[in-house]
Design a protein around this motif. Structure first.
Motif, PDB file in Angstrom:
ATOM      1  N   ARG A   1       0.837  -1.203   0.000  1.00  0.00           N
ATOM      2  CA  ARG A   1       0.000   0.000   0.000  1.00  0.00           C
ATOM      3  C   ARG A   1       0.875   1.257   0.000  1.00  0.00           C
ATOM      4  O   ARG A   1       0.590   2.222  -0.702  1.00  0.00           O
ATOM      5  CB  ARG A   1      -0.933   0.003   1.203  1.00  0.00           C
ATOM      6  N   TYR A   2       1.931   1.233   0.776  1.00  0.00           N
ATOM      7  CA  TYR A   2       2.819   2.387   0.854  1.00  0.00           C
ATOM      8  C   TYR A   2       3.570   2.625  -0.455  1.00  0.00           C
ATOM      9  O   TYR A   2       3.614   3.737  -0.962  1.00  0.00           O
ATOM     10  CB  TYR A   2       3.813   2.199   2.012  1.00  0.00           C
ATOM     11  N   THR A   3       4.146   1.561  -1.016  1.00  0.00           N
ATOM     12  CA  THR A   3       4.926   1.729  -2.241  1.00  0.00           C
ATOM     13  C   THR A   3       4.034   2.028  -3.438  1.00  0.00           C
ATOM     14  O   THR A   3       4.489   2.690  -4.373  1.00  0.00           O
ATOM     15  CB  THR A   3       5.812   0.505  -2.534  1.00  0.00           C
ATOM     16  N   ASP A   4       2.788   1.587  -3.426  1.00  0.00           N
ATOM     17  CA  ASP A   4       1.870   1.904  -4.522  1.00  0.00           C
ATOM     18  C   ASP A   4       1.534   3.389  -4.563  1.00  0.00           C
ATOM     19  O   ASP A   4       1.191   3.920  -5.615  1.00  0.00           O
ATOM     20  CB  ASP A   4       0.581   1.099  -4.401  1.00  0.00           C
ATOM     21  N   ARG A   5       1.635   4.065  -3.427  1.00  0.00           N
ATOM     22  CA  ARG A   5       1.346   5.511  -3.367  1.00  0.00           C
ATOM     23  C   ARG A   5       2.523   6.356  -3.815  1.00  0.00           C
ATOM     24  O   ARG A   5       2.373   7.544  -4.060  1.00  0.00           O
ATOM     25  CB  ARG A   5       0.942   5.910  -1.954  1.00  0.00           C
TER      26      ARG A   5
END
Length: 54
Positions: free
Chosen positions: A49-53
């Motif tokens: 979720r963090y890296t997708d942002r």
């Protein structure tokens, strides 16, 4: 496992290492919800979720 032993320099590489670890070492469906596999998949989901942002 050379990949797992190599230092991770980015969040993406940490995510990749977790993916590989789970793909290669997770003992199967019967243990999917047992420790530490459940927690490792939760950490992977958080990282994803963090890296997708980014």
């Amino acid at each position: 496992m050379t990949l797992i032993a190599a230092p991770a320099h980015t969040l993406g590489s940490i995510r990749t290492k977790l993916l590989v670890l789970l793909a290669v070492q997770e003992p199967g469906e019967a243990f999917r919800d047992s420790s530490p596999w459940r927690e490792l998949r939760l950490i992977l989901a958080d990282l994803s979720r963090y890296t997708d942002r980014l």
